[in-house]
Design an enzyme around this catalytic site. Structure first.
Site, mmCIF file in Angstrom:
data_model
loop_
_atom_site.group_PDB
_atom_site.id
_atom_site.type_symbol
_atom_site.label_atom_id
_atom_site.label_comp_id
_atom_site.label_asym_id
_atom_site.label_seq_id
_atom_site.Cartn_x
_atom_site.Cartn_y
_atom_site.Cartn_z
ATOM 1 N N ARG A 83 0.370 -0.834 -0.079
ATOM 2 C CA ARG A 83 -0.339 0.081 -0.256
ATOM 3 C C ARG A 83 0.827 1.080 -0.066
ATOM 4 N NH1 ARG A 83 -1.710 1.144 4.004
ATOM 5 N NH2 ARG A 83 -0.832 -0.912 5.661
ATOM 6 N N LYS A 97 -8.684 -1.777 0.871
ATOM 7 C CA LYS A 97 -8.741 -0.682 1.715
ATOM 8 C C LYS A 97 -9.436 0.338 1.916
ATOM 9 C CE LYS A 97 -6.278 -3.559 4.350
ATOM 10 N NZ LYS A 97 -6.472 -4.652 5.319
ATOM 11 N N HIS A 144 -10.537 -3.351 11.895
ATOM 12 C CA HIS A 144 -9.291 -3.715 11.634
ATOM 13 C C HIS A 144 -9.524 -5.629 11.958
ATOM 14 C CE1 HIS A 144 -5.383 -4.110 9.443
ATOM 15 N NE2 HIS A 144 -5.637 -4.540 8.799
ATOM 16 N N SER A 155 -1.190 -5.462 9.169
ATOM 17 C CA SER A 155 -0.604 -7.413 8.409
ATOM 18 C C SER A 155 0.843 -7.999 8.708
ATOM 19 C CB SER A 155 -0.648 -6.177 7.006
ATOM 20 O OG SER A 155 0.137 -7.342 6.167
ATOM 21 N N LYS A 193 -2.991 -12.084 11.503
ATOM 22 C CA LYS A 193 -4.491 -12.425 11.765
ATOM 23 C C LYS A 193 -5.167 -13.351 11.219
ATOM 24 C CE LYS A 193 -5.968 -8.525 10.212
ATOM 25 N NZ LYS A 193 -4.428 -8.284 9.445
ATOM 26 N N THR A 194 -4.904 -13.680 10.242
ATOM 27 C CA THR A 194 -5.353 -14.972 9.137
ATOM 28 C C THR A 194 -4.701 -16.143 9.658
ATOM 29 O OG1 THR A 194 -5.159 -13.461 7.059
ATOM 30 C CG2 THR A 194 -4.520 -15.821 6.535
ATOM 31 N N ASP A 240 -10.136 -10.713 7.904
ATOM 32 C CA ASP A 240 -9.558 -9.424 8.151
ATOM 33 C C ASP A 240 -10.276 -7.865 8.200
ATOM 34 O OD1 ASP A 240 -7.219 -7.663 7.523
ATOM 35 O OD2 ASP A 240 -8.144 -6.635 5.612
ATOM 36 N N ARG A 286 1.253 -12.568 -1.645
ATOM 37 C CA ARG A 286 -0.160 -12.570 -1.209
ATOM 38 C C ARG A 286 -0.878 -13.441 -1.584
ATOM 39 N NH1 ARG A 286 -2.050 -9.322 3.111
ATOM 40 N NH2 ARG A 286 -0.287 -7.571 3.767
#
Length: 532
Positions: free
Chosen positions: A60, A200, A219, A239, A243-244, A258, A324
């Protein structure tokens, strides 16, 4: 020429977007992949996955994100965190982007943000790249085909990577731009092929709209006990904090990985898919996510692969450490069919501590939870943003500052009120370093993290003995099933305890210095939590 399914009353021409070439509406996955291959946008991979690279932008560009400063939002946007753009600059940007798009081929996807129909928004995504259409078709929620006949967009996102902004003319920072105009209900993205900007931008939009309805945008990832949505857990984190990985628990039902909302009815996923990091992805530790990388339609972004065999290299970060894969939620076998859960019973805040100071898990009071939520301490992980090549300690309020258009207290107060109302237990989990800081210590063992989370979620961790941490004042378990006791006391994992003390003192001061900005806006109990 128009292709695909579209509400005849809502073509791009009806929105004032004219002069484009072929426009493809709501193509499904095979057609999008076929178009992307014909366009030379990437390579068809094993199992029908699609392999792409995104050029110089492999993460990003938060500094290139702007909010248009109109009368309707001037008093509600957190301008210290969101770069402003004038309405005149946006209008010029829009006109120039549409002029640039004349005669070109574009792909339109009419999608939904939010699994709860009472709080969802309709989003029209216009993309220059067919694979961006495939990506966002995974990441947002897909209406039933018959619902497209009556689809009307609440907001439109136009993504044109080949367009370059003019900072002097458009009032932006560089040739790359992400601009949100809440009055015109348009988001413009130009100058970057990184697909994460698509999702996003919608997350930022929901982060602004939902608090007005008393809904907490988060988030976070989320799951619930099998067959028991009342036993829901949410996992906040930036990130790279897990989390995932940690929400993809085979013993629990995955709500999403997410972005979620917490309403008076419970938890709901914003998305329809997952966008998982693949660096060092292990088929034994994360078999379900690994399996998606060879499933039909999965977008493989910025991964090195063998040109003959198309075999992916999960260890080669030549292109980026932020490699990713994007896939629909149903590719995970234990994913929720409704993407809905109950009110969170457990709230987990994930941090990646590069200092090696924080314990692997700590129990927080509601005031401490708000303190750590507003602090948002973690380490930026290599590749997630441009220029980040190794973990860097950072404070990202609400565990997602780049996506927060309102002041942090707006989200912190919402979270505190919901925790108090529904009686959630809060935990701080460190997935970062132990036995020393980054460079000398080692990464927290994922097996230990999983064991601690299992004990927290099934309630057994609440039954063990706790000690009060001398640095932050939260409760830390003295023992836990399946976890070495020494790991629970980070000071004991260091070869030099005095070096640990010095590092801890440094980190506590960083917390205090950062939190000073929130002191005028918070209650006394949170101020007390800040003092440990």
């Amino acid at each position: 020429m128009t292709f695909g399914r579209v509400n005849p009353q809502f073509r791009l021409e009806d929105q004032g977007i004219t002069g484009l070439g072929d426009v493809y509406y709501n193509l499904i996955e095979p057609a999008l992949i076929e178009s992307a291959v014909k366009n030379g946008e990437g390579t068809l991979g094993r199992g029908g996955s699609f392999l792409v690279t995104t050029g110089k932008f492999t993460g990003r560009s938060p500094k290139d994100k702007h909010v248009v400063k109109t009368d309707s939002v001037v008093d509600t946007i957190w301008w210290d965190n969101n770069a402003e753009m004038s309405p005149e600059g946006f209008d010029a940007l829009y006109d120039d982007m549409i002029a640039h798009m004349q005669g070109g081929k574009y792909y339109v996807q009419d999608l939904v943000g939010g699994a709860d129909p009472a709080h969802s928004i309709n989003v029209r995504m216009v993309t220059e790249l067919a694979w961006h259409g495939l990506f966002i078709r995974h990441l947002l929620r897909r209406p039933e085909r018959e619902a497209l006949d009556g689809f009307t967009a609440d907001f439109t996102v136009i993504n044109c990577p080949s367009f370059q902004a003019d900072p002097a003319k458009h009032g932006c920072r560089s040739e790359t731009v992400i601009a949100l105009n809440f009055d015109r209900k348009i988001i413009l993205i130009g100058g970057t092929e990184y697909a994460g900007e698509n999702k996003k931008s919608v997350f930022t939009l929901l982060n602004y709209l939902l608090p007005e309805k008393g809904i907490m945008p988060m988030h976070c990832s989320a799951n619930h006990a099998d067959g028991n949505p009342v036993d829901t857990a949410v996992f906040f984190g930036l990130s790279g904090t897990g989390k995932t990985t940690l929400s993809a628990d085979p013993a629990r039902t995955l709500i999403g990985d997410d972005e979620h909302g917490w309403s008076d009815r419970g938890t709901f996923n914003f998305e329809g898919g997952c966008y998982a990091k693949t660096i060092n992805l292990n088929p034994e530790a994360e078999p379900e996510i690994y399996a998606t990388t060879t499933k039909f339609g999965t977008v493989i972004e910025n991964m090195v692969f063998d040109e003959e065999t198309l075999e992916l290299d999960f260890d080669d970060d030549t292109l980026t450490a932020n490699m990713r894969c994007a896939y629909p939620l149903e590719y995970i076998s234990n994913a929720s069919e409704t993407a809905l859960g109950g009110h969170p019973k457990n709230v987990i805040m994930l941090t990646c501590d590069a200092f090696g100071v924080l314990p692997p898990i700590a129990r927080l009071t509601p005031a401490q939870a708000m303190y750590h939520f507003l602090s948002g301490f973690t380490s930026k992980v290599a590749g997630t943003e441009r220029g980040v090549t190794e973990p860097e300690p950072t404070f990202s309020t609400c565990f997602g500052a780049p996506f927060m258009p309102r002041r942090p207290e707006a989200y912190g107060n919402l979270l505190r009120d919901k925790i108090a109302k529904h009686g959630a237990t809060c935990w701080l989990v460190n997935t970062g370093w132990t036995g020393g800081a980054y460079g000398t210590g080692s990464r927290m063992p994922i097996k230990a993290t999983r064991a601690l989370l299992t004990a927290a979620l099934d309630g057994s961790l609440n039954e063990v003995e706790f000690r009060k941490d001398p640095n932050f004042g939260f409760d830390v378990p003295v023992e836990a099933p399946g976890v070495a006791e020494v790991l629970l006391d980070p000071r004991r994992t260091w070869d030099d305890p005095e070096a640990y003390d010095a590092q801890a003192e440094k980190l506590v001061k960083m917390f205090a210095d950062n939190f000073a900005q929130y002191v005028p806006y918070i209650d006394d109990d949170v101020k007390a939590a800040a003092l440990g």
